[in-house]
Design an enzyme around this catalytic site. Sequence first.
Site, short mmCIF file in Angstrom:
data_model
loop_
_atom_site.label_atom_id
_atom_site.label_comp_id
_atom_site.label_asym_id
_atom_site.label_seq_id
_atom_site.Cartn_x
_atom_site.Cartn_y
_atom_site.Cartn_z
N GLY A 19 0.86 -1.18 0.00
CA GLY A 19 0.00 0.00 0.00
C GLY A 19 0.89 1.22 0.00
O GLY A 19 1.76 1.37 -0.85
N CYS A 20 0.74 2.06 0.97
CA CYS A 20 1.54 3.28 1.10
C CYS A 20 2.99 2.94 1.44
O CYS A 20 3.26 2.20 2.37
CB CYS A 20 0.94 4.14 2.21
SG CYS A 20 1.97 5.50 2.73
N PHE A 21 3.93 3.49 0.67
CA PHE A 21 5.33 3.18 0.95
C PHE A 21 5.80 3.79 2.26
O PHE A 21 6.73 3.30 2.87
CB PHE A 21 6.26 3.50 -0.20
CG PHE A 21 6.20 4.87 -0.85
CD1 PHE A 21 5.77 6.00 -0.20
CD2 PHE A 21 6.61 4.99 -2.17
CE1 PHE A 21 5.75 7.25 -0.82
CE2 PHE A 21 6.60 6.23 -2.81
CZ PHE A 21 6.16 7.36 -2.14
#
Length: 187
Positions: A19-21
């Site tokens: 998902g979000c890094f």
Amino acid sequence: MPHQSSPQQPTASIYLAGGCFWCTEAIFRRVRGVQHVRSGYANGTDIATPPTYAAVCTGTTGYAEAVEVVYAPQELALVDLLAIFFATHDPTTLNRQGNDVGTQYRSGIYTTTAEQLAVAQDYVAQLNQDRSFPAPVVTEVAPLTAFYPAEEEHHDYFAQHPQAGYCAWVIAPKVAKFTSQFAHCMR
């Protein structure tokens, strides 16, 4: 601060999209045996052109927000690294992590060796066979085709902005979950 490897300690690299890094980077910076973590973009459709955050956010580049994880296999087994990865994001939602929706937020494991690929494929198959999650794991497992580092402002984002809304509401609980479930793997 990342450890420096000695000549006797070879390292390996794997690329993880959870998902979000920012979330994935915040977790793996805390893992013993991880020598370096870098946020970026993996496995897009135009591998010859470096993507930008703005372009990736459109969902049209094919790139996933991912992190490069450089680790010492003699300190951190790949299966342990994968256990942390799967415990700290939702691998059952296709192209989505919470409110973040689009192919750029997919769950993915991008490998650099045939051995990593086989281990990751077997790991996902075992999770599905054991019904480890309430729905099937949809994590993409594939060889790495391209990785471009993200712009500087995205590196070590959680450490630099712990009070920001997204950090406090989304990343901090994931870090807390890692800390409680994997204290034995912390630096």
